[in-house]
Design a protein around this motif. Structure first.
Motif, PDB file in Angstrom:
ATOM      1  N   ARG A  80      33.261  12.569 -12.206  1.00 37.87           N
ATOM      2  CA  ARG A  80      32.596  13.692 -11.531  1.00 37.87           C
ATOM      3  C   ARG A  80      33.142  14.985 -12.123  1.00 37.87           C
ATOM      4  N   VAL A  81      32.290  15.705 -12.813  1.00 40.19           N
ATOM      5  CA  VAL A  81      32.729  16.854 -13.596  1.00 40.19           C
ATOM      6  C   VAL A  81      32.081  18.129 -13.074  1.00 40.19           C
ATOM      7  N   VAL A  82      32.896  19.173 -12.950  1.00 37.01           N
ATOM      8  CA  VAL A  82      32.393  20.511 -12.643  1.00 37.01           C
ATOM      9  C   VAL A  82      32.583  21.382 -13.875  1.00 37.01           C
ATOM     10  N   ILE A  83      31.541  22.099 -14.264  1.00 33.15           N
ATOM     11  CA  ILE A  83      31.593  22.996 -15.419  1.00 33.15           C
ATOM     12  C   ILE A  83      31.519  24.435 -14.942  1.00 33.15           C
ATOM     13  N   ALA A  84      32.495  25.238 -15.337  1.00 29.04           N
ATOM     14  CA  ALA A  84      32.474  26.674 -15.054  1.00 29.04           C
ATOM     15  C   ALA A  84      31.811  27.369 -16.245  1.00 29.04           C
ATOM     16  N   TRP A  85      30.556  27.781 -16.061  1.00 26.48           N
ATOM     17  CA  TRP A  85      29.751  28.304 -17.171  1.00 26.48           C
ATOM     18  C   TRP A  85      29.515  29.800 -16.975  1.00 26.48           C
ATOM     19  N   ASN A  86      30.172  30.603 -17.813  1.00 26.08           N
ATOM     20  CA  ASN A  86      29.982  32.053 -17.752  1.00 26.08           C
ATOM     21  C   ASN A  86      29.365  32.601 -19.043  1.00 26.08           C
ATOM     22  N   HIS A  87      28.769  31.696 -19.844  1.00 28.09           N
ATOM     23  CA  HIS A  87      28.048  32.082 -21.066  1.00 28.09           C
ATOM     24  C   HIS A  87      28.982  32.648 -22.146  1.00 28.09           C
ATOM     25  N   SER A  88      30.276  32.402 -22.020  1.00 27.42           N
ATOM     26  CA  SER A  88      31.230  32.939 -23.005  1.00 27.42           C
ATOM     27  C   SER A  88      31.412  31.974 -24.167  1.00 27.42           C
ATOM     28  N   ARG A  89      31.984  32.482 -25.239  1.00 26.72           N
ATOM     29  CA  ARG A  89      32.294  31.639 -26.394  1.00 26.72           C
ATOM     30  C   ARG A  89      33.241  30.520 -26.004  1.00 26.72           C
ATOM     31  N   GLU A  90      34.269  30.853 -25.203  1.00 25.43           N
ATOM     32  CA  GLU A  90      35.270  29.864 -24.808  1.00 25.43           C
ATOM     33  C   GLU A  90      34.641  28.745 -23.981  1.00 25.43           C
ATOM     34  N   ALA A  91      33.772  29.127 -23.024  1.00 26.81           N
ATOM     35  CA  ALA A  91      33.114  28.113 -22.198  1.00 26.81           C
ATOM     36  C   ALA A  91      32.200  27.229 -23.041  1.00 26.81           C
ATOM     37  N   ARG A 135      28.125  12.923 -21.240  1.00 26.87           N
ATOM     38  CA  ARG A 135      27.078  11.897 -21.331  1.00 26.87           C
ATOM     39  C   ARG A 135      27.420  10.682 -20.479  1.00 26.87           C
ATOM     40  N   GLN A 136      28.721  10.398 -20.333  1.00 29.98           N
ATOM     41  CA  GLN A 136      29.163   9.217 -19.605  1.00 29.98           C
ATOM     42  C   GLN A 136      29.392   9.492 -18.123  1.00 29.98           C
ATOM     43  N   ALA A 137      29.420  10.771 -17.733  1.00 27.72           N
ATOM     44  CA  ALA A 137      29.787  11.130 -16.366  1.00 27.72           C
ATOM     45  C   ALA A 137      28.741  10.662 -15.361  1.00 27.72           C
ATOM     46  N   LYS A 138      29.220  10.327 -14.175  1.00 24.42           N
ATOM     47  CA  LYS A 138      28.323   9.927 -13.093  1.00 24.42           C
ATOM     48  C   LYS A 138      27.644  11.146 -12.480  1.00 24.42           C
ATOM     49  N   GLU A 139      28.393  12.242 -12.340  1.00 29.61           N
ATOM     50  CA  GLU A 139      27.854  13.481 -11.784  1.00 29.61           C
ATOM     51  C   GLU A 139      28.390  14.664 -12.573  1.00 29.61           C
ATOM     52  N   VAL A 140      27.504  15.602 -12.898  1.00 32.36           N
ATOM     53  CA  VAL A 140      27.898  16.837 -13.577  1.00 32.36           C
ATOM     54  C   VAL A 140      27.297  18.009 -12.799  1.00 32.36           C
ATOM     55  N   LEU A 141      28.160  18.909 -12.365  1.00 35.38           N
ATOM     56  CA  LEU A 141      27.717  20.100 -11.642  1.00 35.38           C
ATOM     57  C   LEU A 141      28.076  21.328 -12.458  1.00 35.38           C
ATOM     58  N   VAL A 142      27.085  22.148 -12.771  1.00 35.39           N
ATOM     59  CA  VAL A 142      27.309  23.372 -13.527  1.00 35.39           C
ATOM     60  C   VAL A 142      27.318  24.551 -12.562  1.00 35.39           C
ATOM     61  N   LEU A 143      28.444  25.261 -12.505  1.00 31.93           N
ATOM     62  CA  LEU A 143      28.531  26.506 -11.748  1.00 31.93           C
ATOM     63  C   LEU A 143      28.069  27.606 -12.685  1.00 31.93           C
ATOM     64  N   ALA A 199      22.615  16.914 -15.395  1.00 30.91           N
ATOM     65  CA  ALA A 199      23.456  17.862 -14.671  1.00 30.91           C
ATOM     66  C   ALA A 199      22.652  18.603 -13.620  1.00 30.91           C
ATOM     67  N   GLN A 200      23.352  19.001 -12.573  1.00 27.62           N
ATOM     68  CA  GLN A 200      22.803  19.898 -11.569  1.00 27.62           C
ATOM     69  C   GLN A 200      23.347  21.298 -11.835  1.00 27.62           C
ATOM     70  N   PHE A 201      22.512  22.317 -11.645  1.00 27.15           N
ATOM     71  CA  PHE A 201      22.924  23.699 -11.850  1.00 27.15           C
ATOM     72  C   PHE A 201      22.927  24.422 -10.504  1.00 27.15           C
ATOM     73  N   ARG A 202      23.998  25.185 -10.285  1.00 29.58           N
ATOM     74  CA  ARG A 202      24.122  25.943  -9.048  1.00 29.58           C
ATOM     75  C   ARG A 202      24.559  27.372  -9.394  1.00 29.58           C
ATOM     76  N   ALA A 215      35.087  22.700  -6.983  1.00 28.70           N
ATOM     77  CA  ALA A 215      35.483  21.401  -7.531  1.00 28.70           C
ATOM     78  C   ALA A 215      35.931  20.457  -6.423  1.00 28.70           C
ATOM     79  N   HIS A 216      36.696  20.989  -5.469  1.00 25.66           N
ATOM     80  CA  HIS A 216      37.124  20.162  -4.341  1.00 25.66           C
ATOM     81  C   HIS A 216      35.933  19.704  -3.514  1.00 25.66           C
ATOM     82  N   ALA A 217      34.992  20.608  -3.276  1.00 27.97           N
ATOM     83  CA  ALA A 217      33.810  20.266  -2.482  1.00 27.97           C
ATOM     84  C   ALA A 217      32.982  19.176  -3.165  1.00 27.97           C
TER      85      ALA A 217
END
Length: 274
Positions: free
Chosen positions: A152-163, A175-183, A213-216, A232-234
């Motif tokens: 279960r992966v959470v992605i912090a996406w701020n459109h930066s080069r580092e992200a 690709r292998q993850a069961k759940e992917v949530l994009v913040l 992935a789900q986007f929020r 991430a905890h939620a």
């Protein structure tokens, strides 16, 4: 045939290692080869007197040869974990050794002490490895409750080069993850001065690469790092993917920042890139 190479820094070869446990979990997901690296440090020699430097070098040599003898133990550990790999030992400055070995690996896994940090956040061993490794680093807090990572992966996406670099490096896992949530956070202001730059459509990119992935929408009301960790905890996430040190280390030390907060407070492993 391994499809991925993981380097895990082993701080202590006696007993269990959280970093090794996370590396093994990732290796099983990725069909990866795991190299365990122990570094016999020579860090204090440069500050020693002539009278003591000989004894310190001798002690470091003894530690180095003792660590070399742990190869069979490592073989047994990776065999029990169901993965393949090898045991590496270096002598010298740990960050230099880790970054050197990272050159022929796709990912570094390293444990970060939080209760007894080795240096201020941004200047410790793991922070400097993130800057120098040239590949993504999975930062394993010593408060991590489980070695499982990547389901279960959470992605912090701020459109930066580092992200973007972190996400690109994490694609095999995603690709292998069961759940992917994009913040999906607020896009950082470009400092280039260019106009009409093409935007990265992350959802379309994920569709091309087979990532579901789900986007929020995400905009923290206060501390961004605290907001990411709360999300991430939620989501009961076992991995946070994010860019690291989007601002300078000095700025984050003085003003605070998401990287600094998460390095200090996260109990969830962080997949980061700079």
């Amino acid at each position: 045939m391994a499809r991925f190479d993981i380097l895990v820094h082993i701080r202590r070869y006696e007993g269990d290692s959280l970093a090794a446990g996370v590396a093994f979990a990732l290796a099983r997901r990725l069909d990866a080869y795991v190299s365990g690296l122990y570094v016999a440090s020579l860090g204090t020699v440069a500050y020693s007197t002539l009278e003591t430097v000989v004894f310190q070098v001798q002690e470091a040599d003894e530690i180095y040869h003792s660590a070399l003898a742990q190869g069979e133990s490592w073989t047994q550990r990776i065999g029990a974990a169901g993965v393949k790999g090898e045991w590496l030992v270096a002598q010298g400055e740990p960050v230099e050794a880790i970054c050197h070995a990272a050159r022929w690996h796709d990912l570094v896994v390293a444990e970060r002490p939080q209760l007894n940090a080795d240096a201020p956040v941004g200047w410790g061993l793991v922070s400097r490895t993130v800057f120098g490794a040239g590949v993504p680093v999975v930062v394993v807090p010593e408060t991590t409750k489980t070695a499982d990572a990547g389901e279960r992966v959470v992605i912090a996406w701020n459109h930066s080069r580092e992200a973007a670099r972190a996400i690109h490096g994490a694609l095999p896992l995603l690709r292998q993850a069961k759940e992917v949530l994009v913040l999906d956070g607020v896009e950082q202001t470009s400092l280039v001065g260019a106009r009409h730059l093409p935007a990265l459509d992350l959802a379309a990119c994920f569709a091309r690469h087979g990532v579901k992935a789900q986007f929020r929408p995400f905009e923290a009301t206060g501390n961004y790092g605290a907001g990411i960790l709360e999300a991430a905890h939620a989501a009961t996430a076992d991995l946070i993917v994010m860019g690291a040190w989007g601002h300078s280390r000095i700025a984050e030390l003085v003003l605070g920042g998401a990287t600094r907060h998460l390095f200090q407070h996260s109990d969830v492993p962080l997949f980061v890139a700079h």
